[in-house]
Design a protein around this motif. Structure first.
Motif, PDB file in Angstrom:
ATOM      1  N   ASP A 265       0.831  -1.208   0.000  1.00 50.11           N
ATOM      2  CA  ASP A 265       0.000   0.000   0.000  1.00 50.11           C
ATOM      3  C   ASP A 265       0.864   1.256   0.000  1.00 50.11           C
ATOM      4  O   ASP A 265       0.544   2.250  -0.672  1.00 50.11           O
ATOM      5  CB  ASP A 265      -0.926   0.011   1.215  1.00 50.11           C
ATOM      6  CG  ASP A 265      -2.029  -1.049   1.125  1.00 50.11           C
ATOM      7  OD1 ASP A 265      -2.251  -1.584   0.022  1.00 50.11           O
ATOM      8  OD2 ASP A 265      -2.657  -1.329   2.166  1.00 50.11           O
ATOM      9  N   ALA A 268       2.328   1.712  -3.510  1.00 54.55           N
ATOM     10  CA  ALA A 268       1.281   2.148  -4.436  1.00 54.55           C
ATOM     11  C   ALA A 268       0.971   3.627  -4.226  1.00 54.55           C
ATOM     12  O   ALA A 268       0.766   4.389  -5.180  1.00 54.55           O
ATOM     13  CB  ALA A 268       0.029   1.301  -4.251  1.00 54.55           C
ATOM     14  N   CYS A 269       0.940   4.029  -2.975  1.00 55.39           N
ATOM     15  CA  CYS A 269       0.680   5.430  -2.638  1.00 55.39           C
ATOM     16  C   CYS A 269       1.783   6.327  -3.185  1.00 55.39           C
ATOM     17  O   CYS A 269       1.517   7.373  -3.790  1.00 55.39           O
ATOM     18  CB  CYS A 269       0.567   5.579  -1.123  1.00 55.39           C
ATOM     19  SG  CYS A 269       0.297   7.274  -0.548  1.00 55.39           S
ATOM     20  N   GLU A 272       1.589   6.732  -6.897  1.00 54.52           N
ATOM     21  CA  GLU A 272       0.476   7.580  -7.310  1.00 54.52           C
ATOM     22  C   GLU A 272       0.717   9.053  -7.003  1.00 54.52           C
ATOM     23  O   GLU A 272       0.394   9.935  -7.812  1.00 54.52           O
ATOM     24  CB  GLU A 272      -0.803   7.110  -6.615  1.00 54.52           C
ATOM     25  CG  GLU A 272      -2.029   7.938  -6.930  1.00 54.52           C
ATOM     26  CD  GLU A 272      -3.269   7.485  -6.180  1.00 54.52           C
ATOM     27  OE1 GLU A 272      -4.280   8.214  -6.222  1.00 54.52           O
ATOM     28  OE2 GLU A 272      -3.215   6.413  -5.538  1.00 54.52           O
TER      29      GLU A 272
END
Length: 297
Positions: A265, A268-269, A272
């Protein structure tokens, strides 16, 4: 007349099947690996093994230098040292990509260079690995897209983990270019010392550049919060596991699952949100410049 034709055929066959410099290199490397393995099997002294390893690596480095010739990339030295760190299968650094590493210092930017032929042979050996976790695609275009390629090709004691891929403009004359931001780690969680890694295939050459991210990759609060929460949850499961005298397997598995999810996570953060951070344009420029320099600009 028959004798003449026989001699001509023998000469033609000798030319047709003459070993290339890459063939000679692979043969010398494999023989050195076999010789060192034999020394280990006979319980040779560590000093004897070190001497044999150093001598063989020096010979292989000389062969690679003859194959590759001088490097002509801006801001990098013309001569390099062998990328392989050991010829003993029991050592860290065994089985790395056959090539030369060019760098002005251990901490600064570096380039590992090889040929398509040597890279192809290396990748085929990885595609044939018995250990599934070590297998790589035999094709260079697919392999360059995987973190595992960089881990095995240019790393020795840590794994490379990608944060994101850079949207580069492919320099003229380059067949393949891949650029990514990531770091080396032996554990899950944020990696604050990140690297810009650019791989370029140009003609017969495969070049992999690595440089400390400049500016340093910033911490992004939202991403840090994801990891902090995951780590806290994992620590509670870990405490339960410790409190059970290491018998509560479910607590152990839950701790690892929480860490792994938190790690995924977090990355991915970062992937992004980082492109919207003020630091990102400079990082993209750094990656593009590495690619351009490897293309000869």
């Amino acid at each position: 007349m028959r004798l003449v034709w026989t001699l001509l055929f023998a000469l033609a066959s000798g030319v047709a099947f003459a070993a290339s410099p890459e063939d000679d290199y692979i043969a010398a490397r494999d023989k050195a690996i076999s010789d060192i393995s034999g020394l280990e099997s006979s319980n040779a002294q560590v000093e004897t093994l070190d001497v044999a390893n150093t001598k063989a690596l020096a010979d292989l480095e000389k062969r690679l230098s003859a194959i590759l010739g001088p490097l002509a990339v801006k801001d990098f030295p013309a001569t390099g040292t062998i990328n392989l760190q050991s010829l003993s299968a029991s050592d860290i650094g065994f089985g790395m990509l056959d090539g030369l590493r060019y760098a002005k210092s251990d901490e600064g930017p570096s380039i590992v260079a090889t040929t398509r032929g040597l890279a192809g042979r290396w990748l085929q050996s990885k595609a044939d690995e018995d250990d599934e976790s070590l297998r790589l695609p035999a094709g260079i275009d697919e392999a360059l897209k995987l973190d595992a390629f960089y881990t095995q090709a240019i790393g020795s004691d840590a794994a490379f983990v990608k944060t994101l891929d850079f949207p580069l403009k492919k320099p003229e004359g380059v067949d393949i270019v891949i650029a990514r931001l990531g770091g080396w780690t032996q554990d899950v969680g944020p990696i604050y010392d990140q690297q810009v890694v650019v791989a370029a295939v140009k003609g017969d050459r495969v070049l992999i550049a690595e440089a400390p991210a400049s500016p340093p990759v910033p911490k992004i609060a939202a991403c840090e919060a994801l990891w902090t929460a995951a780590d806290a949850a994992a620590q509670k499961f870990q405490e339960a596991y410790q409190g059970s005298d290491l018998k509560d397997q479910q607590a152990y598995d839950s701790a690892n699952a929480a860490w792994e999810k938190g790690d995924a996570d977090y990355r991915a953060c970062m992937g992004e949100r980082l492109p919207g951070d003020p630091a990102f344009p400079a990082l993209l420029v750094q990656a593009q410049q590495l690619a351009d320099h490897m293309a000869g600009k």
